[in-house]
Write a protein that holds these residues in place. Structure first.
Motif, short mmCIF file in Angstrom:
data_model
loop_
_atom_site.label_atom_id
_atom_site.label_comp_id
_atom_site.label_asym_id
_atom_site.label_seq_id
_atom_site.Cartn_x
_atom_site.Cartn_y
_atom_site.Cartn_z
N ILE A 74 15.86 43.99 -63.04
CA ILE A 74 14.70 43.10 -63.17
C ILE A 74 13.57 43.85 -63.87
O ILE A 74 12.77 43.27 -64.59
N PHE A 75 13.55 45.17 -63.65
CA PHE A 75 12.62 46.05 -64.35
C PHE A 75 13.40 46.87 -65.37
O PHE A 75 14.58 47.18 -65.16
N SER A 76 12.75 47.24 -66.46
CA SER A 76 13.35 48.17 -67.40
C SER A 76 13.31 49.57 -66.79
O SER A 76 12.71 49.78 -65.74
N PHE A 77 13.92 50.52 -67.46
CA PHE A 77 14.04 51.87 -66.90
C PHE A 77 12.70 52.51 -66.57
O PHE A 77 12.60 53.38 -65.70
N PHE A 81 20.24 42.03 -57.42
CA PHE A 81 20.79 43.16 -58.17
C PHE A 81 20.39 43.00 -59.63
O PHE A 81 20.72 42.00 -60.26
N SER A 82 19.66 43.98 -60.18
CA SER A 82 19.24 45.18 -59.47
C SER A 82 17.78 45.46 -59.82
O SER A 82 17.19 44.77 -60.65
N LEU A 83 17.23 46.49 -59.20
CA LEU A 83 15.84 46.83 -59.46
C LEU A 83 15.65 47.31 -60.89
O LEU A 83 14.77 46.83 -61.61
N LEU A 84 16.48 48.26 -61.32
CA LEU A 84 16.35 48.88 -62.64
C LEU A 84 17.67 48.82 -63.40
O LEU A 84 18.75 48.72 -62.80
#
Length: 272
Positions: A194-197, A173-176
């Motif tokens: 883990i990724f920014s928006f 948790f979480s992807l974005l």
């Protein structure tokens, strides 16, 4: 849940789709993992739930967040939240726990065993570390925790109560980031990604098959900033701030400042 299960069976999907109920780790408790038990006020309903899940071949789904241990208690040993070993291990009889994840997981194993379901598969529905919004929420800590967790899982060591048997599945948790998520628990709630928006990797992370890569061909809207408007009335400053931040991420403002000014959204060109 019974209606949903019956619907799946009627559609001949019960063998492919398993119903689960996400549970937080505060549903069970113990001073040591081997003493794990569901909280007294929840024991009856949790026993009924686990019995239903087991009868339909569903796993127990739990969310585990060692970050919250640090966030909620200044006395919690920080190295115990990670996977590099701890100077404050938990000694539970012959078992020694060097990280909070294993200790929490085995507390659940013991709680399930106490109600007669000690071999039930366990899935980690949510686990991760935020990158902003709190003292211990930063890129370095998030990378250390998530990479440590991944390496720990890939080793197939399992835990003291389930040696060689890691969780059936684990969902990071979480992807974005979620910039409109409620910040009632804390400003960190908007920064689990883990990724920014825009799909850019925040930090290097190897899931076992290579380092994550940035999204490509991202199209951006014009850059916008919130700037103070000296011609606005200052008497309603708090409401102006809340309104602007309800549709934008103001973590940095909240985290660094103890005051605010009326905000006006203006479209501008990026600063050189």
């Amino acid at each position: 849940m019974l209606n949903l299960q019956q619907s799946l069976a009627k559609a001949n999907l019960a063998g492919y789709i398993k119903l689960v109920v996400p549970c937080n780790a505060d549903a069970y408790e113990a001073s040591f993992p081997s003493q794990g038990a569901f909280r007294p006020e929840l024991t009856q309903i949790m026993t009924q739930l686990v019995s239903f899940l087991n009868s339909n071949g569903s796993p127990f789904l739990v969310n585990i967040y060692p970050f919250l241990n640090i966030y909620q208690s200044i006395d919690f040993p920080q190295d115990y939240a990670f996977f590099e070993g701890s100077t404050h291990p938990v000694v539970d009889g012959q078992n020694i726990y060097y990280n909070a994840f294993d200790g929490n997981f085995d507390t659940l194993v013991a709680a399930l065993n106490r109600i007669g379901y000690g071999q039930m598969p366990i899935v980690i529905g949510e686990v991760g570390w935020p990158t902003d919004g709190a003292f211990s929420a930063n890129l370095s800590a998030a990378r250390a925790f998530n990479q440590g967790l991944i390496n720990h899982l890939l080793s197939n060591k399992g835990t003291p109560l389930r040696p060689g048997v890691p969780p059936a599945d684990v969902f990071l948790f979480s992807l974005l980031d979620e910039e409109q998520k409620s910040t009632l628990p804390g400003n960190f709630e908007r920064h689990w990604g883990i990724f920014s928006f825009d799909g850019q990797v925040k930090y290097p992370l190897n899931l076992g098959n290579g380092i994550l890569k940035n999204a490509r061909y991202v199209q951006y809207l014009p850059s916008r900033w919130c700037v103070a408007n000296p011609f606005r009335d200052l008497t309603d400053v708090s409401n102006h701030m809340k309104l602007a931040c309800s549709v934008a991420d103001c973590t940095t403002l909240y985290y660094m400042e103890d005051y605010a000014m009326p905000l006006e959204i203006r479209e501008t060109s990026p600063m050189p």
